[in-house]
Design an enzyme around this catalytic site. Structure first.
Site, PDB file in Angstrom:
ATOM      1  NE  ARG A  57      -2.591   1.176   3.645  1.00 51.79           N
ATOM      2  CZ  ARG A  57      -3.470   1.353   4.642  1.00 51.79           C
ATOM      3  NH1 ARG A  57      -4.744   1.574   4.368  1.00 51.79           N
ATOM      4  NH2 ARG A  57      -3.081   1.280   5.895  1.00 51.79           N
ATOM      5  CG  ASP A  68      -4.012   2.776  11.472  1.00 50.85           C
ATOM      6  OD1 ASP A  68      -4.982   3.460  11.863  1.00 50.85           O
ATOM      7  OD2 ASP A  68      -4.102   1.969  10.526  1.00 50.85           O
TER       8      ASP A  68
END
Length: 530
Positions: free
Chosen positions: A166, A445
């Protein structure tokens, strides 16, 4: 200030002391330069389009299905065939690109591993460049790691997860690389270096570069990515359709353009993923100015909340209608040591979440920790005996109203305190270069930190009423914020506070909450201090 490289338009920022010659070869830099020349201006225009769209939302416009693309939604077509090594994705593990994590994730027993340069990686220069080296070494199957402090060595098992990568979102720059004086795109740098160094390696192994693309807000952004893929494949001399990607559906606007996203990338797309945490963040951010719009405490918004359930089910239906995977969301829990009862309770919560997903028709799911792989795998093995359930197309109808339904719940002092505490702790970790932070038995996150600070800003902006009747004013916020900071200092100890990035995190987080205007992403101001 900058150090130029011979025979290229790219220069290094002075702070990029190490130039990683194995990764940033002259040929790789030439490729990055070509990507920048062909696609950066368009990227910047797409970001401007987002701003214009937000202005319309702020004036009362609601996200809706597009009238101009009705034919795409209603006509019969499917995406290109899925590669054999991506047919079964029942459990995917995700995490940052540090060397030990890459090895452990590939060895975890999960079907795939998403190596993340985005929300779980703080994009320091070394993190980004070393991450590229780690993935190249992993694909060449020569990655290893020695943890001297533990006296333990790590290397790859014979059978490993399939690797997906990603890159950073379109909004993030790579400030350490300048092309003709302009900061380069983090998306193009991450993607470009990966395909340049790994395409030939992977094709020799009968696989290919696979991706996850984050935070797309409009199908024209998917068209941009498709054009990037086509250009890169032609540049590298490989057939169109070699690269494959899954899109994260983690913005409220994306839910109204699922068919359009898939159609734009139909030669390259293999799935959509329910990026639940960023989706909640986007939902609040996009609709924050609407009258009577308030979202309750973060912990009260779950996948069973109506607007979240509607989005999840719509992703399943659309994906299966178009012949691709629908991947479920993240189980952020991590093992709770020395407390079997609490650990078992957490695992039961994960199991229930995964049962809901597989019964709704998802073809796979995400976990954040290797210890959860078996828990999720057992659930999907029980309810999904085949590689996937793409042939199952739910007979449901999801409306605009369903996707935008306001969640019921309350705003509490405990919710305010948790948002402050988690927001500061995560931001401190990120500023130290650690983008995945284990806090209170959850893997946090940037997406979860975004919810925390966005809720606080929004509640303050709207003078929200707490469940006990008090109004959330700046005065009340300051009292609670100062108290939480004092608790943090007592908990961590003054030495740790001084050694870490706590002071900077506290100031930055507080400024984000008290700002008159809402900052689009907390990582944008934070990146200047990284």
């Amino acid at each position: 200030m900058i150090a130029t490289v011979s025979n290229t338009r790219i220069a290094f920022l002075k702070e990029a002391k190490k130039h990683y010659p194995n990764i940033l070869t002259q040929q790789a830099l030439d490729f990055l330069s070509a990507l920048h020349e062909n696609f950066n201006d368009r990227r910047l225009q797409l970001l401007e389009n987002r701003k214009e769209q937000q202005v319309a939302f702020d004036k009362g416009v609601l996200p809706d299905f597009l009238s101009g693309t009705k034919q795409i939604r209603e006509s019969e077509w499917t995406a290109r065939e899925i590669p054999k090594d991506l047919l079964d994705r029942r459990v995917e593990i995700t995490g940052p690109v540090d060397r030990k994590m890459v090895i452990n994730a590939l060895n975890s027993g999960a079907k795939t591993f998403m190596a993340d340069f985005e929300d779980s990686t703080a994009p320091t220069w070394d993190n980004v460049m070393q991450g590229q080296q780690n993935l190249l070494d992993a694909n060449e199957r020569k990655i290893d790691f020695c943890d001297i402090s533990r006296g333990k060595e790590y290397s790859l098992n014979e059978k490993t997860a399939v690797l997906l990568m990603r890159p950073r979102g379109l909004h993030l720059n790579e400030k350490h690389l300048l092309c003709e004086g302009r900061e380069m795109s983090g998306s193009l740098v991450d993607f470009g270096l990966y395909v340049f160094h790994n395409t030939e390696v992977l094709l020799k192994q009968q696989t290919a570069p696979y991706f996850y693309l984050p935070k797309l807000e409009d199908y024209k952004e998917a068209e941009w990515w498709n054009d990037v893929f086509v250009f890169a494949q032609e540049y590298l001399g490989v057939p169109r359709g070699t690269f494959k990607t899954t899109l994260l559906i983690e913005t409220i606007t994306a839910s109204f353009q699922l068919h359009e996203f898939i159609y734009a990338l139909r030669d390259h797309i293999v799935g959509l993923n329910c990026g639940r945490w960023d989706y909640i963040f986007s939902y609040i951010k996009k609709l924050k100015n609407h009258q009577n719009f308030l979202v309750p405490d973060r912990d009260q918004v779950t996948m069973a909340t109506p607007f979240m359930e509607a989005y999840s089910k719509l992703v399943v239906k659309t994906c299966h209608q178009r012949g691709i995977h629908a991947i479920g969301g993240m189980a952020a829990q991590i093992p709770i040591k020395n407390n079997d009862r609490a650990n078992q309770k957490a695992l039961e919560k994960v199991k229930a979440d995964k049962e809901r997903e597989v019964k709704n028709g998802h073809d796979g799911t995400w976990v954040a920790h290797p210890a959860l792989v078996k828990v999720a795998m057992d659930v999907f093995d029980e309810y999904m005996p085949k590689n996937n359930q793409i042939d199952r197309v739910p007979e449901i109808s999801i409306s605009q109203k369903d996707l935008l339904e306001l969640p019921k719940g309350t705003i509490t002092e405990d919710g305010i305190r948790k948002n402050i505490n988690v927001g500061i702790l995560y931001l401190e970790s990120w500023l130290r270069g650690v983008g995945a932070a284990a806090l209170y038995h959850l893997m946090e996150d940037a997406a979860t930190a975004e919810i925390s600070r966005t809720q606080l800003w929004h509640w303050l902006d709207k003078n929200a009423k707490l469940e006990d009747g008090r109004i959330f004013t700046r005065k009340l916020y300051k009292e609670i914020f100062d108290d939480e900071v004092e608790k943090l200092i007592l908990f961590c100890g003054p030495d740790k506070i001084i050694e870490g990035e706590y002071k900077e995190a506290i100031i930055l987080f507080n400024n984000l909450i008290l700002s008159e205007t809402f900052e689009e992403f907390l990582t944008l101001p934070a990146y200047t201090n990284l």
